[in-house]
Each structure stands twice: as structure tokens, then as C-alpha cells.
Design a protein around this motif. Structure first.
Motif, PDB file in Angstrom:
ATOM      1  N   GLY A 214      -7.735   0.528  -5.751  1.00 11.68           N
ATOM      2  CA  GLY A 214      -6.298   0.512  -5.526  1.00 11.68           C
ATOM      3  C   GLY A 214      -5.846  -0.640  -4.656  1.00 11.68           C
ATOM      4  O   GLY A 214      -5.068  -0.449  -3.716  1.00 11.68           O
ATOM      5  N   ARG A 215      -6.308  -1.860  -4.992  1.00  6.13           N
ATOM      6  CA  ARG A 215      -6.012  -3.024  -4.162  1.00  6.13           C
ATOM      7  C   ARG A 215      -5.118  -4.063  -4.830  1.00  6.13           C
ATOM      8  O   ARG A 215      -4.662  -4.985  -4.159  1.00  6.13           O
ATOM      9  CB  ARG A 215      -7.314  -3.701  -3.714  1.00  6.13           C
TER      10      ARG A 215
ATOM     11  N   ARG B 237      -6.486   6.692   0.856  1.00  6.07           N
ATOM     12  CA  ARG B 237      -6.813   5.323   1.231  1.00  6.07           C
ATOM     13  C   ARG B 237      -6.150   4.358   0.255  1.00  6.07           C
ATOM     14  O   ARG B 237      -5.959   4.657  -0.919  1.00  6.07           O
ATOM     15  CB  ARG B 237      -8.332   5.100   1.189  1.00  6.07           C
ATOM     16  N   ASN B 238      -5.802   3.175   0.738  1.00  2.16           N
ATOM     17  CA  ASN B 238      -5.336   2.066  -0.106  1.00  2.16           C
ATOM     18  C   ASN B 238      -4.117   2.477  -0.940  1.00  2.16           C
ATOM     19  O   ASN B 238      -3.246   3.186  -0.474  1.00  2.16           O
ATOM     20  CB  ASN B 238      -6.471   1.548  -0.985  1.00  2.16           C
TER      21      ASN B 238
ATOM     22  N   HIS C  61      12.036   1.744 -10.572  1.00  5.50           N
ATOM     23  CA  HIS C  61      10.862   2.039 -11.380  1.00  5.50           C
ATOM     24  C   HIS C  61       9.622   1.815 -10.513  1.00  5.50           C
ATOM     25  O   HIS C  61       9.510   0.788  -9.835  1.00  5.50           O
ATOM     26  CB  HIS C  61      10.801   1.124 -12.604  1.00  5.50           C
ATOM     27  N   LEU C  62       8.701   2.758 -10.565  1.00  2.00           N
ATOM     28  CA  LEU C  62       7.458   2.677  -9.807  1.00  2.00           C
ATOM     29  C   LEU C  62       6.307   2.292 -10.738  1.00  2.00           C
ATOM     30  O   LEU C  62       6.118   2.919 -11.779  1.00  2.00           O
ATOM     31  CB  LEU C  62       7.148   4.021  -9.152  1.00  2.00           C
ATOM     32  N   THR C  63       5.544   1.274 -10.348  1.00  2.49           N
ATOM     33  CA  THR C  63       4.274   0.939 -10.980  1.00  2.49           C
ATOM     34  C   THR C  63       3.212   1.011  -9.894  1.00  2.49           C
ATOM     35  O   THR C  63       3.313   0.323  -8.874  1.00  2.49           O
ATOM     36  CB  THR C  63       4.300  -0.474 -11.589  1.00  2.49           C
ATOM     37  N   TYR C  64       2.169   1.846 -10.096  1.00  2.55           N
ATOM     38  CA  TYR C  64       1.304   2.232  -8.989  1.00  2.55           C
ATOM     39  C   TYR C  64      -0.159   2.271  -9.434  1.00  2.55           C
ATOM     40  O   TYR C  64      -0.485   2.822 -10.478  1.00  2.55           O
ATOM     41  CB  TYR C  64       1.737   3.614  -8.495  1.00  2.55           C
ATOM     42  N   ASP C  65      -1.024   1.675  -8.638  1.00  2.69           N
ATOM     43  CA  ASP C  65      -2.468   1.868  -8.764  1.00  2.69           C
ATOM     44  C   ASP C  65      -2.918   2.592  -7.502  1.00  2.69           C
ATOM     45  O   ASP C  65      -2.967   2.002  -6.416  1.00  2.69           O
ATOM     46  CB  ASP C  65      -3.191   0.532  -8.923  1.00  2.69           C
ATOM     47  N   GLU C  66      -3.227   3.871  -7.643  1.00  4.77           N
ATOM     48  CA  GLU C  66      -3.508   4.706  -6.484  1.00  4.77           C
ATOM     49  C   GLU C  66      -4.930   4.572  -5.968  1.00  4.77           C
ATOM     50  O   GLU C  66      -5.236   4.990  -4.847  1.00  4.77           O
ATOM     51  CB  GLU C  66      -3.226   6.175  -6.800  1.00  4.77           C
ATOM     52  N   GLY C  67      -5.834   4.013  -6.767  1.00  2.00           N
ATOM     53  CA  GLY C  67      -7.222   3.902  -6.351  1.00  2.00           C
ATOM     54  C   GLY C  67      -7.957   5.213  -6.500  1.00  2.00           C
ATOM     55  O   GLY C  67      -7.380   6.252  -6.834  1.00  2.00           O
ATOM     56  N   ASP C  68      -9.257   5.176  -6.219  1.00  3.73           N
ATOM     57  CA  ASP C  68     -10.094   6.348  -6.471  1.00  3.73           C
ATOM     58  C   ASP C  68     -10.501   7.100  -5.216  1.00  3.73           C
ATOM     59  O   ASP C  68     -11.297   8.041  -5.292  1.00  3.73           O
ATOM     60  CB  ASP C  68     -11.340   5.956  -7.268  1.00  3.73           C
ATOM     61  N   VAL C  69      -9.979   6.725  -4.057  1.00  3.63           N
ATOM     62  CA  VAL C  69     -10.310   7.421  -2.818  1.00  3.63           C
ATOM     63  C   VAL C  69      -9.023   8.011  -2.246  1.00  3.63           C
ATOM     64  O   VAL C  69      -8.116   7.281  -1.837  1.00  3.63           O
ATOM     65  CB  VAL C  69     -10.955   6.478  -1.778  1.00  3.63           C
ATOM     66  N   ALA C  70      -8.940   9.320  -2.226  1.00  2.00           N
ATOM     67  CA  ALA C  70      -7.727   9.989  -1.745  1.00  2.00           C
ATOM     68  C   ALA C  70      -7.428   9.595  -0.304  1.00  2.00           C
ATOM     69  O   ALA C  70      -8.313   9.558   0.556  1.00  2.00           O
ATOM     70  CB  ALA C  70      -7.897  11.502  -1.852  1.00  2.00           C
TER      71      ALA C  70
ATOM     72  N   TYR D  78      -3.652  -5.570  -1.470  1.00  2.00           N
ATOM     73  CA  TYR D  78      -4.133  -5.087  -0.175  1.00  2.00           C
ATOM     74  C   TYR D  78      -5.576  -5.531  -0.025  1.00  2.00           C
ATOM     75  O   TYR D  78      -6.479  -5.005  -0.664  1.00  2.00           O
ATOM     76  CB  TYR D  78      -4.011  -3.568  -0.075  1.00  2.00           C
ATOM     77  N   LEU D  79      -5.774  -6.534   0.815  1.00  2.00           N
ATOM     78  CA  LEU D  79      -7.078  -7.155   0.985  1.00  2.00           C
ATOM     79  C   LEU D  79      -7.876  -6.392   2.040  1.00  2.00           C
ATOM     80  O   LEU D  79      -7.306  -5.928   3.031  1.00  2.00           O
ATOM     81  CB  LEU D  79      -6.874  -8.618   1.389  1.00  2.00           C
ATOM     82  N   PRO D  80      -9.191  -6.219   1.861  1.00  2.00           N
ATOM     83  CA  PRO D  80      -9.977  -5.471   2.846  1.00  2.00           C
ATOM     84  C   PRO D  80      -9.845  -6.054   4.252  1.00  2.00           C
ATOM     85  O   PRO D  80      -9.817  -7.269   4.441  1.00  2.00           O
ATOM     86  CB  PRO D  80     -11.412  -5.603   2.328  1.00  2.00           C
ATOM     87  N   LYS D  81      -9.809  -5.152   5.231  1.00  2.00           N
ATOM     88  CA  LYS D  81      -9.707  -5.591   6.622  1.00  2.00           C
ATOM     89  C   LYS D  81     -10.940  -6.358   7.053  1.00  2.00           C
ATOM     90  O   LYS D  81     -10.859  -7.363   7.756  1.00  2.00           O
ATOM     91  CB  LYS D  81      -9.506  -4.389   7.539  1.00  2.00           C
ATOM     92  N   GLY D  82     -12.111  -5.880   6.662  1.00  2.00           N
ATOM     93  CA  GLY D  82     -13.348  -6.551   7.025  1.00  2.00           C
ATOM     94  C   GLY D  82     -13.851  -6.135   8.392  1.00  2.00           C
ATOM     95  O   GLY D  82     -13.490  -5.098   8.932  1.00  2.00           O
TER      96      GLY D  82
END
Length: 304
Positions: free
Chosen positions: A115-116, A63-64, A52-61, A133-137
Motif C-alpha cells: 500500500g505504498r 499500516r500504510n 471519488h476515492l482511489t485507494y490501495d490499502e495494502g496487506d497489513v491492517a 508513501y516511502l519507507p521511513k528506514g
């Protein structure tokens, strides 16, 4: 119960490099994925097999994108955006689920749709699993030296964004841990945190003291979220005196061949769950030309 976390650096690229073989051979019960980097409609059919997949794809194609794969449908799902994409095994289409507003710590709003973070309550065990997925910074302004950076100087903007994220996420993590406990569940935070916590987590730590991901203030933040009563670094608990095991190596040069890596992918578990870990390590690819990603899966077996 075998549980893994893996930054795939693009699921379509990882599929071409053997992701499905790894998934079938290792047979984890739960997998946290980061940098899926695909709209749900573009995820290759069948790439997740019987999960089963649970996914938050985020709003930037492109990325993330964070996901959790489970053998059974989760009991509950939470994301910062309030929506999640769900796909059952064998299904071709992904359904969007409106989850309702989830209380967010102050300062997390600017990151909510990137999508983090996705969190599920497992049906198989009293565990809440989160994929992060934490920002690289980047570097603070005073450490930026034009001509000595791969990226153009930005006056510390990426650094400031990461530090805002860390401050807000620490508050959110405390809330998630306490909420899981109130529900009778352990909490397992997994993912790419883009911080190497100690000297044992970077091969060339002396050179990295002024590198993003190993800055003193980043490591101090990591100190602040760990303790024997809150969250435990499961892999480090099993390898207290080892260098590594590293989970990321640059694509450049001979970094992978010479094991010049960083450990930035983690299982952070509440104490009871951490004590249940019986094996913990990294699935390092057998050769540089057989790498699925610039990261390696981090896999832990829990007798829980």
C-alpha cells in the motif's frame, strides 16, 4: 487547479481532528493521501465528501495505505499490486478493481502489496498523479548505538530495506515519467518521501547528519531523481532561499510550537507542470492542539 498532498497519519484520527473541515474549506481539486491506515470498509462514511476515492490499502491492517481523491472519476488507475479500491461520492461501499499486471522495476516486488503507491490519470487535465508513501528506514549498522535509539537496534535491516526500495523506485519512476510523456501527460509525484533533501529542509540539520531521513546517501538519491529536464521540486522552486516550509513535526515536546520541523512531503512535477505552479506552500495548523496529523498538507495551485 488546486492539488494537495497530505499524510493523514490515520484517516479516522484525522477526521476527529478536523480533516473534513480542511477539505471543505480549501477545496482542492485533487488530494494525494498517505498513511490512511484503514481497511476500505472501515473508512468513515462521508469523510471524503464529494470526491471519488482511489485507494490501495495494502496487506497489513492499520499500516500504510495510499489514496487519490479526485472531483471526477479517473481515466485510468495503476498500482503496484494490480488492484485498487474505488468509491464514488455518496456511495457506502468500495468496489475492487482488477487492473491487470503493471510492469514493475526489478526489486519492487517485495513492496508491491504494502500500500505504498497509487497512480491515476486525471479526467480534468492531461496529468498523471501519483501518491507515494516511502519507507521511513533506519540507521545503518555502524551508526546504531544501543541506549541512544528510540527503537531497538536491528543490525541495519530497516536501512537496507529502504535503500533497496530507493534503488528500485528510481527505475520505476523513470518508467512512469516516460510512460506519462508517451501518453501526452505530465507527471506529478506527491507524498511522504521520508527524506529531507537539503539543509533548508531540516531545522536542526547539524544534529541530523546521522539521522534516518537525512543521511548523505538518502540525499544523494534525491539529487539523482531531480533535474530541470526530469522532475522539479515545486515548493522549493517557489521558496528557493527559505528554511522549510516544513511539513512534519514530532508530537514530542515543543517541536511544533518552535517550528523544529522537517520538509519530507513533496510535489515533484515534470518541468512544464512545475512552471505552471502559481502558489505553493504548507497548510501549517494554527496551534499545536489543533493539529490534524504530525504532517501538514502541502498545497500547490497550478494554472495548467
Amino acid at each position: 487547479m488546486r492539488i494537495a498532498t497530505f499524510n493523514v497519519n490515520g484517516i479516522r484520527a484525522a477526521q476527529r481532528r478536523g480533516f473534513e473541515d480542511w477539505l471543505g474549506d480549501r477545496g482542492p481539486d485533487v488530494v494525494a493521501l498517505q498513511e490512511v491506515r484503514a481497511r476500505a470498509a472501515a473508512i468513515p462514511p462521508g469523510v471524503f465528501g464529494d470526491y471519488h476515492l482511489t485507494y490501495d490499502e495494502g496487506d497489513v491492517a492499520g499500516r500504510n495505505g495510499v489514496a487519490v481523491l479526485t472531483r471526477r472519476a479517473p481515466v485510468a488507475v495503476r498500482t503496484w499490486s494490480g488492484t485498487a479500491l474505488m468509491r464514488a461520492p455518496g456511495e457506502m461501499h468500495t468496489e475492487s478493481a482488477e487492473l491487470g499486471p503493471e510492469p514493475l522495476a526489478r526489486g519492487l516486488g517485495e513492496f508491491a502489496n504494502q500500500g505504498r503507491y497509487v497512480e491515476v490519470d486525471l479526467a480534468e487535465a492531461p496529468i498523471t498523479v501519483a501518491s507515494m508513501y516511502l519507507p521511513k528506514g533506519g540507521l545503518p549498522a555502524h551508526l546504531q548505538k544501543p541506549g541512544r535509539m528510540r527503537e531497538a537496534p536491528d543490525g541495519g535491516a530497516r536501512y537496507d530495506r529502504k535503500m533497496r526500495f530507493l534503488s528500485a523506485f528510481a527505475r520505476q519512476l523513470t518508467r512512469s515519467r516516460r510512460t506519462a510523456r508517451a501518453r501526452g501527460r505530465e507527471l506529478l509525484l506527491m507524498g511522504d518521501l521520508n527524506i529531507a533533501h537539503t539543509r533548508s529542509d531540516v531545522r536542526n540539520w547539524r544534529r541530523s547528519n546521522q539521522a534516518e531521513g537525512f543521511l548523505p546517501e538518502e540525499r544523494e538519491w534525491f539529487d539523482s531523481i531531480l533535474s530541470p529536464r526530469t522532475l522539479v521540486d515545486v515548493v522549493r522552486r517557489h521558496h528557493p532561499d527559505a528554511d522549510g516550509p516544513y511539513s512534519w513535526w514530532s508530537w514530542l515536546g515543543q517541536s511544533f510550537v518552535n517550528d523544529i520541523g522537517w520538509r519530507i512531503d513533496y510535489h515533484l512535477a515534470t518541468p512544464q507542470l512545475a512552471r505552471a505552479a502559481v502558489t505553493a506552500g504548507t497548510d501549517r495548523d494554527p496551534a499545536a492542539d489543533r493539529r490534524m496529523s504530525d504532517h501538514a498538507p502541502v498545497v500547490v495551485d497550478y494554472d495548467f
